[in-house]
Structures are given as C-alpha cells and as structure tokens.
Design a protein around this motif. Structure first.
Motif, PDB file in Angstrom:
ATOM      1  N   ASP A   1       0.830  -1.205   0.000  1.00 49.15           N
ATOM      2  CA  ASP A   1       0.000   0.000   0.000  1.00 49.15           C
ATOM      3  C   ASP A   1       0.865   1.255   0.000  1.00 49.15           C
ATOM      4  O   ASP A   1       0.497   2.273  -0.589  1.00 49.15           O
ATOM      5  CB  ASP A   1      -0.904   0.007   1.235  1.00 49.15           C
ATOM      6  CG  ASP A   1      -1.849  -1.180   1.259  1.00 49.15           C
ATOM      7  OD1 ASP A   1      -2.710  -1.252   0.366  1.00 49.15           O
ATOM      8  OD2 ASP A   1      -1.706  -2.045   2.150  1.00 49.15           O
TER       9      ASP A   1
ATOM     10  N   LYS B   1       0.120  -1.545  -7.004  1.00 47.47           N
ATOM     11  CA  LYS B   1      -1.316  -1.355  -6.841  1.00 47.47           C
ATOM     12  C   LYS B   1      -1.730   0.055  -7.254  1.00 47.47           C
ATOM     13  O   LYS B   1      -0.992   1.018  -7.044  1.00 47.47           O
ATOM     14  CB  LYS B   1      -1.708  -1.606  -5.381  1.00 47.47           C
ATOM     15  CG  LYS B   1      -1.560  -3.052  -4.950  1.00 47.47           C
ATOM     16  CD  LYS B   1      -1.654  -3.212  -3.446  1.00 47.47           C
ATOM     17  CE  LYS B   1      -3.011  -2.847  -2.901  1.00 47.47           C
ATOM     18  NZ  LYS B   1      -3.125  -3.163  -1.452  1.00 47.47           N
TER      19      LYS B   1
ATOM     20  N   TYR C   1      -3.802   2.124  -6.003  1.00 45.77           N
ATOM     21  CA  TYR C   1      -3.967   3.090  -4.920  1.00 45.77           C
ATOM     22  C   TYR C   1      -2.708   3.238  -4.061  1.00 45.77           C
ATOM     23  O   TYR C   1      -2.734   3.914  -3.038  1.00 45.77           O
ATOM     24  CB  TYR C   1      -5.131   2.672  -4.012  1.00 45.77           C
ATOM     25  CG  TYR C   1      -6.492   2.824  -4.646  1.00 45.77           C
ATOM     26  CD1 TYR C   1      -7.188   4.023  -4.546  1.00 45.77           C
ATOM     27  CD2 TYR C   1      -7.073   1.779  -5.352  1.00 45.77           C
ATOM     28  CE1 TYR C   1      -8.442   4.172  -5.124  1.00 45.77           C
ATOM     29  CE2 TYR C   1      -8.323   1.915  -5.939  1.00 45.77           C
ATOM     30  CZ  TYR C   1      -9.003   3.115  -5.819  1.00 45.77           C
ATOM     31  OH  TYR C   1     -10.237   3.256  -6.403  1.00 45.77           O
ATOM     32  N   SER C   2      -1.634   2.601  -4.449  1.00 45.09           N
ATOM     33  CA  SER C   2      -0.429   2.641  -3.611  1.00 45.09           C
ATOM     34  C   SER C   2       0.248   4.009  -3.683  1.00 45.09           C
ATOM     35  O   SER C   2       0.157   4.723  -4.684  1.00 45.09           O
ATOM     36  CB  SER C   2       0.555   1.549  -4.038  1.00 45.09           C
ATOM     37  OG  SER C   2       0.994   1.766  -5.362  1.00 45.09           O
TER      38      SER C   2
ATOM     39  N   TRP D   1      -1.239  10.447   0.512  1.00 48.11           N
ATOM     40  CA  TRP D   1      -2.148   9.313   0.699  1.00 48.11           C
ATOM     41  C   TRP D   1      -3.573   9.675   0.280  1.00 48.11           C
ATOM     42  O   TRP D   1      -4.260   8.893  -0.386  1.00 48.11           O
ATOM     43  CB  TRP D   1      -2.118   8.875   2.157  1.00 48.11           C
ATOM     44  CG  TRP D   1      -2.972   7.691   2.470  1.00 48.11           C
ATOM     45  CD1 TRP D   1      -4.131   7.676   3.185  1.00 48.11           C
ATOM     46  CD2 TRP D   1      -2.740   6.331   2.079  1.00 48.11           C
ATOM     47  NE1 TRP D   1      -4.642   6.406   3.270  1.00 48.11           N
ATOM     48  CE2 TRP D   1      -3.804   5.558   2.600  1.00 48.11           C
ATOM     49  CE3 TRP D   1      -1.744   5.702   1.346  1.00 48.11           C
ATOM     50  CZ2 TRP D   1      -3.890   4.180   2.405  1.00 48.11           C
ATOM     51  CZ3 TRP D   1      -1.825   4.327   1.150  1.00 48.11           C
ATOM     52  CH2 TRP D   1      -2.887   3.585   1.677  1.00 48.11           C
TER      53      TRP D   1
ATOM     54  N   CYS E   1      -3.663   9.987  -3.657  1.00 48.11           N
ATOM     55  CA  CYS E   1      -3.583   8.746  -4.432  1.00 48.11           C
ATOM     56  C   CYS E   1      -4.860   7.924  -4.298  1.00 48.11           C
ATOM     57  O   CYS E   1      -5.137   7.062  -5.133  1.00 48.11           O
ATOM     58  CB  CYS E   1      -2.354   7.926  -4.040  1.00 48.11           C
ATOM     59  SG  CYS E   1      -2.465   7.054  -2.473  1.00 48.11           S
ATOM     60  N   HIS E   2      -5.663   8.188  -3.268  1.00 47.52           N
ATOM     61  CA  HIS E   2      -6.938   7.496  -3.131  1.00 47.52           C
ATOM     62  C   HIS E   2      -8.077   8.251  -3.823  1.00 47.52           C
ATOM     63  O   HIS E   2      -9.045   7.637  -4.266  1.00 47.52           O
ATOM     64  CB  HIS E   2      -7.278   7.279  -1.651  1.00 47.52           C
ATOM     65  CG  HIS E   2      -6.635   6.052  -1.093  1.00 47.52           C
ATOM     66  ND1 HIS E   2      -5.275   5.952  -0.900  1.00 47.52           N
ATOM     67  CD2 HIS E   2      -7.152   4.855  -0.719  1.00 47.52           C
ATOM     68  CE1 HIS E   2      -4.989   4.748  -0.428  1.00 47.52           C
ATOM     69  NE2 HIS E   2      -6.099   4.066  -0.315  1.00 47.52           N
ATOM     70  N   SER E   3      -7.940   9.550  -3.921  1.00 50.99           N
ATOM     71  CA  SER E   3      -8.972  10.314  -4.625  1.00 50.99           C
ATOM     72  C   SER E   3      -8.759  10.258  -6.137  1.00 50.99           C
ATOM     73  O   SER E   3      -9.707  10.363  -6.916  1.00 50.99           O
ATOM     74  CB  SER E   3      -8.966  11.776  -4.162  1.00 50.99           C
ATOM     75  OG  SER E   3      -7.720  12.393  -4.457  1.00 50.99           O
TER      76      SER E   3
ATOM     77  N   PRO F   1      -6.799   7.551  -8.154  1.00 52.44           N
ATOM     78  CA  PRO F   1      -5.948   6.365  -8.301  1.00 52.44           C
ATOM     79  C   PRO F   1      -5.222   6.354  -9.636  1.00 52.44           C
ATOM     80  O   PRO F   1      -5.739   6.828 -10.650  1.00 52.44           O
ATOM     81  CB  PRO F   1      -6.947   5.205  -8.199  1.00 52.44           C
ATOM     82  CG  PRO F   1      -8.268   5.800  -8.542  1.00 52.44           C
ATOM     83  CD  PRO F   1      -8.225   7.202  -8.036  1.00 52.44           C
ATOM     84  N   ARG F   2      -4.024   5.817  -9.609  1.00 55.25           N
ATOM     85  CA  ARG F   2      -3.187   5.748 -10.804  1.00 55.25           C
ATOM     86  C   ARG F   2      -3.775   4.762 -11.806  1.00 55.25           C
ATOM     87  O   ARG F   2      -4.201   3.669 -11.459  1.00 55.25           O
ATOM     88  CB  ARG F   2      -1.786   5.283 -10.397  1.00 55.25           C
ATOM     89  CG  ARG F   2      -0.792   5.143 -11.526  1.00 55.25           C
ATOM     90  CD  ARG F   2       0.496   4.575 -10.969  1.00 55.25           C
ATOM     91  NE  ARG F   2       0.281   3.239 -10.444  1.00 55.25           N
ATOM     92  CZ  ARG F   2       0.437   2.127 -11.153  1.00 55.25           C
ATOM     93  NH1 ARG F   2       0.798   2.201 -12.415  1.00 55.25           N
ATOM     94  NH2 ARG F   2       0.237   0.946 -10.609  1.00 55.25           N
TER      95      ARG F   2
END
Length: 216
Positions: A46, A68, A70-71, A115, A118-120, A122-123
């Motif tokens: 993560d 990942k 979301y990492s 953090w 990267c969650h809002s 995502p790659r």
C-alpha cells in the motif's frame, strides 16, 4: 496496511517506520505491516518507501508500473533539489518526495496529503502510456563513455580506445550529467552502480554496458 521500505540507514528506517505507524494507526488502521522492500512485496504494498539517489527518478523502473493502483510511493532524497518533482516518468508521476533532513511535522503532512491524493485519484496505467513517457535513457555512445568512466579510464584513454577526440568524451560525459541532473563524479558513479545493481536499465543499455565492462 502493508508498507515496504528500501533504506540502508537503520536509524532513519526506524524513524520512518514509527512515523507511518503513528499516522495510519490514528486513521483507524488496526495494523501496519512493515517489510524490507523486495521485487515481490512491492507489487502488493500500500505504501512504498524508496530511496531516490541523484538521477534515479528519471529512469524507467518496470516493477513500479505494476504496483497497486492506490499505492503511494514515498521517495526519500538528499541534498537541495528544488526541481525534485519535474521531469518524472508517468509511472511515478504521483510520487511524494521527502528530504532526508525534513522535519517530522512536515514529513507527516507530505505523507498524509499524498495518501489522500492517491486514493482520490488512483493511478491508471496501460502499456501505450510508455510511448509518451518522459523517462530518460543513454545513447549508445554515452553508454560507452559511462562504462570507461566506471572503470576509471581518463578522458584521454577513453578517447584512444573509442577512437574519438578526448573533447568529445568530455562532451558526452557533460551531457550524461545534465540529462540525469548529476552534479559530481561521485553522483555519476553511484548512478551507474544503482543501474547495474538493480537492473533498472533497458536491455540495450545493459547489453552494451555489461559487454564493455566484461571485455575492456
């Protein structure tokens, strides 16, 4: 939560581990599992904490592409690099950088912001993105010059072996230094060492460089 760390300084590693545990335990994560970074555990991590010595941020790192979606990558660097976020390959475009001398408070803010972002957002990745990627490579001639420099040859001796003018050797070396933002001969040697140790170079780069290193 799974965290993987690449860090040879035991004291800094311990501090980073404690900081990450403190940050994410307070956000409701019951456990933070921390391991030494390997090619295998990087894929399921993560958070990836990775050293970025001079020049390394510009090169293609295939394993990073497979992480990942979301990492979060936390890049640890040294020195004063005001343009640390410029010219990044697409696979690490959402990385956050932390100076090794950064205060705990600022490091915490950088990590938390990274953090959340990267969650809002995502790659996303597909192989076609590599065509327009900004990662940098060495030309065949630059690889030859780098190989001779790595072995300790002077510009004059390198020019003699490659049958070119010694000023041309110097020009190629300067272009390498500029391309990868390397300031000293130590930076260049360290950069080459990392390429060889971690298989970060392209197959063409490795074939040319390794061939020269073995047969010079």
């Amino acid at each position: 939560m799974k965290v993987v760390i690449e860090e040879s300084d035991a004291l800094y590693r311990h501090g980073m581990e404690q900081l990450l545990k403190k940050i994410f335990a307070s956000q409701g994560n019951e456990t933070v599992e921390i391991e030494k970074l390997t090619p295998t555990n990087l894929l399921s991590a993560d958070i990836i904490v990775k050293r970025y010595d001079a020049g390394i941020k510009y090169i293609c790192q295939p394993l990073i592409r497979k992480r990942k979606a979301y990492s979060l990558i936390i890049g640890v660097y040294e020195g004063n690099r005001d343009d640390i976020n410029s010219g990044l390959p697409l696979c690490i475009s959402n990385i956050v950088f932390i100076n090794r001398r950064e205060s705990v408070v600022k490091a915490k803010d950088i990590i938390m912001q990274g953090w959340e972002e990267c969650h809002s957002r995502p790659r996303s990745y597909n192989h076609l993105m590599c065509v327009s990627c900004k990662h940098r490579t060495l030309t065949s001639q630059q690889v030859l010059v780098a190989a001779h420099f790595y072995r300790g040859y002077s510009p004059q001796k390198t020019a003699e072996i490659l049958n070119i003018n010694y000023k041309t050797v110097g020009a190629h070396k300067r272009m390498i230094m500029t391309k990868f933002d390397l300031e000293t001969d130590y930076d260049l040697l360290n950069f080459i060492n990392i390429l060889l140790k971690n298989n970060y170079a392209s197959e063409r780069f490795k074939n040319i460089l390794n061939s020269r290193l073995e047969h010079l």
